[in-house]
Design a protein around this motif. Structure first.
Motif, mmCIF file in Angstrom:
data_model
loop_
_atom_site.group_PDB
_atom_site.id
_atom_site.type_symbol
_atom_site.label_atom_id
_atom_site.label_comp_id
_atom_site.label_asym_id
_atom_site.label_seq_id
_atom_site.Cartn_x
_atom_site.Cartn_y
_atom_site.Cartn_z
ATOM 1 N N PRO A 1 46.091 59.874 35.945
ATOM 2 C CA PRO A 1 45.981 61.231 35.520
ATOM 3 C C PRO A 1 45.490 61.887 36.868
ATOM 4 N N GLY A 2 45.771 63.394 36.707
ATOM 5 C CA GLY A 2 45.173 64.161 37.481
ATOM 6 C C GLY A 2 43.816 64.805 37.161
ATOM 7 N N VAL A 3 42.625 64.834 38.005
ATOM 8 C CA VAL A 3 41.374 65.229 37.302
ATOM 9 C C VAL A 3 40.765 66.382 38.286
ATOM 10 N N SER A 4 40.212 67.390 37.755
ATOM 11 C CA SER A 4 39.376 68.337 38.598
ATOM 12 C C SER A 4 38.208 68.744 38.002
ATOM 13 N N ALA A 5 37.293 69.272 38.375
ATOM 14 C CA ALA A 5 36.227 70.015 37.973
ATOM 15 C C ALA A 5 36.434 71.463 37.681
ATOM 16 N N VAL A 6 36.077 72.112 36.570
ATOM 17 C CA VAL A 6 36.311 73.483 36.588
ATOM 18 C C VAL A 6 35.101 74.494 36.116
ATOM 19 N N ASN A 7 35.055 75.613 36.476
ATOM 20 C CA ASN A 7 34.055 76.456 36.174
ATOM 21 C C ASN A 7 34.352 76.919 34.702
ATOM 22 N N LEU A 8 33.423 78.042 34.277
ATOM 23 C CA LEU A 8 33.475 78.581 32.996
ATOM 24 C C LEU A 8 34.787 79.229 32.831
ATOM 25 N N ALA A 9 35.198 79.851 34.177
ATOM 26 C CA ALA A 9 36.512 80.818 34.082
ATOM 27 C C ALA A 9 37.770 79.732 34.283
ATOM 28 N N GLY A 10 37.715 78.637 34.478
ATOM 29 C CA GLY A 10 38.816 77.802 34.293
ATOM 30 C C GLY A 10 39.424 77.507 35.800
ATOM 31 N N GLY A 11 38.642 77.951 36.586
ATOM 32 C CA GLY A 11 38.884 77.658 38.087
ATOM 33 C C GLY A 11 38.526 76.501 38.764
ATOM 34 N N ARG A 12 39.226 75.707 39.477
ATOM 35 C CA ARG A 12 39.039 74.389 40.215
ATOM 36 C C ARG A 12 37.875 74.597 40.898
ATOM 37 N N VAL A 13 36.759 73.433 40.824
ATOM 38 C CA VAL A 13 35.674 73.570 41.511
ATOM 39 C C VAL A 13 35.927 72.346 42.701
ATOM 40 N N GLY A 14 35.850 72.500 43.901
ATOM 41 C CA GLY A 14 35.868 71.355 44.783
ATOM 42 C C GLY A 14 37.143 70.782 45.002
ATOM 43 N N THR A 15 37.300 69.402 45.510
ATOM 44 C CA THR A 15 38.415 68.595 45.243
ATOM 45 C C THR A 15 38.808 67.972 43.893
ATOM 46 N N PRO A 16 39.991 67.899 43.962
ATOM 47 C CA PRO A 16 40.500 66.920 42.688
ATOM 48 C C PRO A 16 40.045 65.356 42.796
ATOM 49 N N ALA A 17 40.320 64.644 41.859
ATOM 50 C CA ALA A 17 39.582 63.331 41.705
ATOM 51 C C ALA A 17 40.676 62.458 42.787
ATOM 52 N N GLY A 18 40.239 61.460 43.514
ATOM 53 C CA GLY A 18 40.936 60.554 44.177
ATOM 54 C C GLY A 18 41.815 59.624 43.279
ATOM 55 N N TRP A 19 43.043 59.165 43.559
ATOM 56 C CA TRP A 19 43.171 57.969 42.703
ATOM 57 C C TRP A 19 43.184 56.760 43.413
ATOM 58 N N GLY A 20 41.878 56.373 42.723
ATOM 59 C CA GLY A 20 41.708 54.964 43.072
ATOM 60 C C GLY A 20 41.985 53.798 41.827
ATOM 61 N N ASN A 21 41.120 52.936 41.923
ATOM 62 C CA ASN A 21 41.468 51.812 40.793
ATOM 63 C C ASN A 21 40.142 51.443 40.414
ATOM 64 N N PRO A 22 39.324 52.025 39.920
ATOM 65 C CA PRO A 22 37.810 51.787 39.437
ATOM 66 C C PRO A 22 37.941 50.653 38.287
ATOM 67 N N GLY A 23 39.082 50.525 37.493
ATOM 68 C CA GLY A 23 38.960 49.557 36.476
ATOM 69 C C GLY A 23 39.860 48.518 36.657
ATOM 70 N N ASN A 24 40.328 48.491 37.932
ATOM 71 C CA ASN A 24 41.138 47.105 38.403
ATOM 72 C C ASN A 24 42.288 46.864 37.600
ATOM 73 N N ALA A 25 43.091 47.999 37.077
ATOM 74 C CA ALA A 25 43.973 47.912 36.307
ATOM 75 C C ALA A 25 45.238 48.049 37.029
ATOM 76 N N ARG A 26 46.446 47.166 36.525
ATOM 77 C CA ARG A 26 47.488 47.329 37.349
ATOM 78 C C ARG A 26 48.557 48.327 36.694
ATOM 79 N N LEU A 27 49.407 49.014 37.744
ATOM 80 C CA LEU A 27 50.324 50.013 37.362
ATOM 81 C C LEU A 27 51.243 49.326 36.425
ATOM 82 N N ARG A 28 51.528 50.097 35.048
ATOM 83 C CA ARG A 28 52.359 49.569 34.475
ATOM 84 C C ARG A 28 52.567 50.639 33.286
ATOM 85 N N THR A 29 53.943 50.540 32.534
ATOM 86 C CA THR A 29 54.179 51.688 31.784
ATOM 87 C C THR A 29 53.689 51.305 30.239
ATOM 88 N N ILE A 30 52.776 52.308 29.879
ATOM 89 C CA ILE A 30 52.100 51.923 28.385
ATOM 90 C C ILE A 30 53.020 52.607 27.588
#
Length: 183
Positions: free
Chosen positions: A85-114
């Motif tokens: 998924p794409g994930v970004s932090a936002v302020n109260l006005a809905g504007g993006r704050v900082g850099t979006p989340a990187g695409w890592g694999n913190p859960g060690n899951a394999r890429l597959r169609t769910i």
């Protein structure tokens, strides 16, 4: 006794006629056989509008909080998710704050169609580093109102309420894993 001789042209014509006559029963048999059953169509990709997205309680380890970013299918039909998924932090006005989340694999899951049945939930691990771990020159800390989440392979997003302190600089402080079946 005199045997008739065929010219090459007559011999070729006779061969064509004989082959055609031999193939007529095969062609008529193929035309009368039952058609093959159509292959079952794969469910479509999950659309943002048909998903409810939310964070479950997290666990912490070494200055990083790990959350399950949940995707519940309420579209009325089965659909599929594949990727990050794409994930970004936002302020109260809905504007993006900082850099979006990187695409890592913190859960060690394999890429597959769910395949996600109506009412079912899939998850992606979201790792959020405590911004107090970064020096002030690297991460200018700000309060946010939530996260803007884009499901995999979609272009529209939804807001997930989650007040967090974020880096307003280019420092990446979140990593989003691949979507997987809920355990």
């Amino acid at each position: 006794m005199h045997l008739p001789t065929l010219s090459p042209r007559r011999l070729a014509g006779a061969t064509v006629i004989a082959c055609a006559a031999a193939l007529i029963p095969v062609a008529s048999l193929a035309a009368t056989s039952a058609p093959a059953a159509p292959a079952a169509a794969a469910p479509p990709a999950c659309q943002t509008a048909g998903l409810v997205m939310w964070l479950s309680d997290g666990n912490a380890a070494a200055g990083t909080f790990y959350y399950d970013l949940n995707f519940t299918n309420l579209s009325g039909h089965a659909c599929t998710l594949r990727g990050h998924p794409g994930v970004s932090a936002v302020n109260l006005a809905g504007g993006r704050v900082g850099t979006p989340a990187g695409w890592g694999n913190p859960g060690n899951a394999r890429l597959r169609t769910i395949r996600l049945a109506n009412g079912a939930t899939a998850t992606a691990v979201l790792a959020v580093t405590d911004v107090y771990n970064y020096p002030a020159g690297v991460c200018h800390q700000v309060a946010t109102a939530g996260l803007r989440v884009i499901p995999p392979n979609q272009f529209t997003s939804k807001l997930v309420p989650y007040p967090v302190r974020a880096c307003s600089t280019s420092q990446v402080f979140m990593q989003a894993g691949v979507v997987q079946r809920q355990p």
